[in-house]
Design a protein around this motif. Structure first.
Motif, PDB file in Angstrom:
ATOM      1  N   TYR A 246      -5.193  -8.381   9.754  1.00 53.12           N
ATOM      2  CA  TYR A 246      -4.902  -7.289   8.835  1.00 53.12           C
ATOM      3  C   TYR A 246      -4.081  -7.393   7.917  1.00 53.12           C
ATOM      4  CZ  TYR A 246      -6.383  -5.164  13.580  1.00 53.12           C
ATOM      5  OH  TYR A 246      -6.979  -4.449  14.560  1.00 53.12           O
ATOM      6  N   ASN A 247      -4.468  -6.789   6.896  1.00 54.74           N
ATOM      7  CA  ASN A 247      -3.317  -6.628   5.574  1.00 54.74           C
ATOM      8  C   ASN A 247      -2.642  -5.350   5.854  1.00 54.74           C
ATOM      9  OD1 ASN A 247      -4.068  -8.857   4.076  1.00 54.74           O
ATOM     10  ND2 ASN A 247      -5.523  -7.649   2.703  1.00 54.74           N
ATOM     11  N   MET A 248      -1.406  -5.441   5.908  1.00 56.36           N
ATOM     12  CA  MET A 248      -0.510  -4.061   6.248  1.00 56.36           C
ATOM     13  C   MET A 248       0.253  -3.823   5.174  1.00 56.36           C
ATOM     14  SD  MET A 248      -1.094  -3.713   9.408  1.00 56.36           S
ATOM     15  CE  MET A 248      -0.051  -2.312   9.825  1.00 56.36           C
ATOM     16  N   GLY A 249       0.367  -2.370   4.979  1.00 57.99           N
ATOM     17  CA  GLY A 249       1.219  -1.883   3.856  1.00 57.99           C
ATOM     18  C   GLY A 249       2.010  -0.867   4.235  1.00 57.99           C
ATOM     19  N   TRP A 250       2.957  -0.621   3.389  1.00 57.11           N
ATOM     20  CA  TRP A 250       4.132   0.589   3.473  1.00 57.11           C
ATOM     21  C   TRP A 250       3.980   1.480   2.185  1.00 57.11           C
ATOM     22  CZ3 TRP A 250       6.757   2.134   7.643  1.00 57.11           C
ATOM     23  CH2 TRP A 250       6.810   1.167   8.964  1.00 57.11           C
ATOM     24  N   PHE A 251       3.631   2.654   2.498  1.00 59.04           N
ATOM     25  CA  PHE A 251       3.820   3.550   1.137  1.00 59.04           C
ATOM     26  C   PHE A 251       4.637   4.803   1.607  1.00 59.04           C
ATOM     27  CE2 PHE A 251      -0.284   2.700  -0.832  1.00 59.04           C
ATOM     28  CZ  PHE A 251      -0.861   1.503   0.009  1.00 59.04           C
ATOM     29  N   ARG A 252       5.137   5.497   0.793  1.00 54.72           N
ATOM     30  CA  ARG A 252       6.128   6.741   0.691  1.00 54.72           C
ATOM     31  C   ARG A 252       5.514   7.808  -0.103  1.00 54.72           C
ATOM     32  NH1 ARG A 252      11.059   4.040  -2.102  1.00 54.72           N
ATOM     33  NH2 ARG A 252      10.496   4.194  -4.199  1.00 54.72           N
ATOM     34  N   GLN A 253       5.898   9.009   0.402  1.00 56.96           N
ATOM     35  CA  GLN A 253       5.516  10.229  -0.176  1.00 56.96           C
ATOM     36  C   GLN A 253       6.811  11.314  -0.146  1.00 56.96           C
ATOM     37  OE1 GLN A 253       2.086  12.190   0.933  1.00 56.96           O
ATOM     38  NE2 GLN A 253       1.819  13.214  -0.853  1.00 56.96           N
ATOM     39  N   ALA A 254       7.260  11.393  -1.429  1.00 62.60           N
ATOM     40  CA  ALA A 254       8.337  12.353  -1.671  1.00 62.60           C
ATOM     41  C   ALA A 254       7.866  13.763  -1.634  1.00 62.60           C
ATOM     42  CB  ALA A 254       9.293  11.935  -2.655  1.00 62.60           C
ATOM     43  N   PRO A 255       8.670  14.764  -1.349  1.00 61.18           N
ATOM     44  CA  PRO A 255       8.129  16.218  -1.395  1.00 61.18           C
ATOM     45  C   PRO A 255       7.480  16.365  -3.066  1.00 61.18           C
ATOM     46  CG  PRO A 255      10.233  16.134  -0.234  1.00 61.18           C
ATOM     47  CD  PRO A 255      10.075  14.781  -0.656  1.00 61.18           C
ATOM     48  N   GLY A 256       6.450  17.032  -3.120  1.00 66.91           N
ATOM     49  CA  GLY A 256       5.908  17.388  -4.217  1.00 66.91           C
ATOM     50  C   GLY A 256       5.261  16.143  -5.101  1.00 66.91           C
ATOM     51  N   LYS A 257       5.318  15.057  -4.434  1.00 67.01           N
ATOM     52  CA  LYS A 257       4.830  13.908  -5.257  1.00 67.01           C
ATOM     53  C   LYS A 257       3.853  13.249  -4.467  1.00 67.01           C
ATOM     54  CE  LYS A 257       9.091  12.659  -7.563  1.00 67.01           C
ATOM     55  NZ  LYS A 257      10.073  11.659  -7.690  1.00 67.01           N
ATOM     56  N   GLU A 258       2.797  12.250  -5.420  1.00 70.86           N
ATOM     57  CA  GLU A 258       2.024  11.745  -4.509  1.00 70.86           C
ATOM     58  C   GLU A 258       2.345  10.325  -3.626  1.00 70.86           C
ATOM     59  OE1 GLU A 258      -1.623  12.528  -8.102  1.00 70.86           O
ATOM     60  OE2 GLU A 258      -0.783  10.446  -7.801  1.00 70.86           O
ATOM     61  N   ARG A 259       1.554  10.227  -3.005  1.00 73.62           N
ATOM     62  CA  ARG A 259       1.837   8.984  -2.325  1.00 73.62           C
ATOM     63  C   ARG A 259       1.947   7.645  -2.899  1.00 73.62           C
ATOM     64  NH1 ARG A 259      -0.789   8.532   3.765  1.00 73.62           N
ATOM     65  NH2 ARG A 259       0.269  10.700   3.826  1.00 73.62           N
ATOM     66  N   GLU A 260       2.805   6.822  -2.826  1.00 69.11           N
ATOM     67  CA  GLU A 260       3.034   5.792  -3.596  1.00 69.11           C
ATOM     68  C   GLU A 260       3.315   4.318  -2.758  1.00 69.11           C
ATOM     69  OE1 GLU A 260       6.217   5.943  -6.312  1.00 69.11           O
ATOM     70  OE2 GLU A 260       7.845   5.770  -4.416  1.00 69.11           O
ATOM     71  N   PHE A 261       2.697   3.249  -3.399  1.00 68.71           N
ATOM     72  CA  PHE A 261       2.943   2.114  -2.975  1.00 68.71           C
ATOM     73  C   PHE A 261       4.319   1.669  -2.714  1.00 68.71           C
ATOM     74  CE2 PHE A 261       1.835  -2.234  -1.418  1.00 68.71           C
ATOM     75  CZ  PHE A 261       2.709  -2.976  -2.283  1.00 68.71           C
ATOM     76  N   VAL A 262       4.864   0.964  -1.902  1.00 69.53           N
ATOM     77  CA  VAL A 262       5.986   0.423  -1.642  1.00 69.53           C
ATOM     78  C   VAL A 262       5.870  -1.173  -1.275  1.00 69.53           C
ATOM     79  CG1 VAL A 262       8.247   0.216  -0.297  1.00 69.53           C
ATOM     80  CG2 VAL A 262       6.924   2.430  -0.634  1.00 69.53           C
ATOM     81  N   ALA A 263       5.208  -1.685  -0.620  1.00 72.39           N
ATOM     82  CA  ALA A 263       5.057  -3.042  -0.103  1.00 72.39           C
ATOM     83  C   ALA A 263       4.046  -3.427   0.852  1.00 72.39           C
ATOM     84  CB  ALA A 263       6.338  -3.481   0.412  1.00 72.39           C
ATOM     85  N   ALA A 264       3.534  -4.557   0.721  1.00 76.01           N
ATOM     86  CA  ALA A 264       2.422  -4.997   1.635  1.00 76.01           C
ATOM     87  C   ALA A 264       2.463  -6.561   1.953  1.00 76.01           C
ATOM     88  CB  ALA A 264       0.979  -4.784   0.806  1.00 76.01           C
ATOM     89  N   ILE A 265       1.952  -6.729   3.094  1.00 77.38           N
ATOM     90  CA  ILE A 265       1.935  -8.059   3.451  1.00 77.38           C
ATOM     91  C   ILE A 265       0.586  -8.446   4.301  1.00 77.38           C
ATOM     92  CG2 ILE A 265       2.693  -7.508   5.770  1.00 77.38           C
ATOM     93  CD1 ILE A 265       4.254 -10.263   5.868  1.00 77.38           C
ATOM     94  N   GLY A 266       0.076  -9.682   3.682  1.00 81.82           N
ATOM     95  CA  GLY A 266      -1.268  -9.847   3.890  1.00 81.82           C
ATOM     96  C   GLY A 266      -1.446 -10.762   5.239  1.00 81.82           C
ATOM     97  N   TRP A 267      -2.838 -11.079   5.846  1.00 83.72           N
ATOM     98  CA  TRP A 267      -2.771 -11.560   6.973  1.00 83.72           C
ATOM     99  C   TRP A 267      -2.530 -13.220   6.686  1.00 83.72           C
ATOM    100  CZ3 TRP A 267      -6.040 -15.941   5.985  1.00 83.72           C
ATOM    101  CH2 TRP A 267      -6.959 -15.879   4.868  1.00 83.72           C
ATOM    102  N   SER A 268      -2.530 -13.733   5.348  1.00 84.57           N
ATOM    103  CA  SER A 268      -1.747 -14.696   5.212  1.00 84.57           C
ATOM    104  C   SER A 268      -0.361 -15.190   4.980  1.00 84.57           C
ATOM    105  CB  SER A 268      -2.543 -15.424   3.862  1.00 84.57           C
ATOM    106  OG  SER A 268      -2.313 -14.613   2.739  1.00 84.57           O
ATOM    107  N   ARG A 269       0.168 -13.484   4.951  1.00 85.96           N
ATOM    108  CA  ARG A 269       1.782 -13.581   4.976  1.00 85.96           C
ATOM    109  C   ARG A 269       2.285 -13.465   3.568  1.00 85.96           C
ATOM    110  NH1 ARG A 269       4.533 -13.428   9.753  1.00 85.96           N
ATOM    111  NH2 ARG A 269       3.252 -14.434  11.641  1.00 85.96           N
ATOM    112  N   SER A 270       1.263 -13.523   2.689  1.00 84.58           N
ATOM    113  CA  SER A 270       1.599 -13.109   1.188  1.00 84.58           C
ATOM    114  C   SER A 270       2.110 -11.683   1.083  1.00 84.58           C
ATOM    115  CB  SER A 270       0.374 -13.010   0.193  1.00 84.58           C
ATOM    116  OG  SER A 270      -0.510 -12.507   0.517  1.00 84.58           O
TER     117      SER A 270
END
Length: 124
Positions: free
Chosen positions: A32-56
């Motif tokens: 799996y590629n895995m990601g972390w996202f975050r969402q502050a009150p009143g804001k859209e969900r935004e990308f934080v970080a991701a790690i690939g199946w190849s560990r990139s």
């Protein structure tokens, strides 16, 4: 179907550290590629970080040098180490999985499976 459960959120002072964990179901977590996202009150969900199946790895510019994403395939777990946190890091943090084994994505629509979120509050 992939189930994701985040943990590790809480209240932390600015400049402090916090480690989020995301435990995933599935026997093929390592693909799996895995990601972390975050969402502050009143804001859209935004990308934080991701790690690939190849560990990139891939980070949002505002967290580069402060946050580190990693994975332990033996434990089916992905982590987000948050150092030197700032009040603007306050948000609900979500773990997400992309099982397609393609390129590493930074857009929520590229991830089919999501956890319930864990709250991070950074006090100034």
């Amino acid at each position: 179907q992939v189930q994701l459960v985040e943990s590790g959120g809480g209240l932390v002072q600015a400049g402090g550290s916090l480690r989020l964990s995301c435990s995933a179901s599935g026997r093929t977590f390592s693909t799996y590629n895995m990601g972390w996202f975050r969402q502050a009150p009143g804001k859209e969900r935004e990308f934080v970080a991701a790690i690939g199946w190849s560990r990139s790895t891939y980070y949002q510019d505002s967290v580069k040098g402060r946050f580190t994403i990693s994975r332990d395939n033996a434990l089916n777990t992905v982590y987000l180490q948050m150092n030197s946190v700032k009040p603007e890091d306050t948000a609900d943090y979500y773990c997400a999985a992309d099982t397609r084994r393609g390129r590493l994505g930074a857009v929520p629509s590229e991830y089919a499976f999501w956890g319930q979120g864990t709250q991070v509050t950074v006090s100034s």
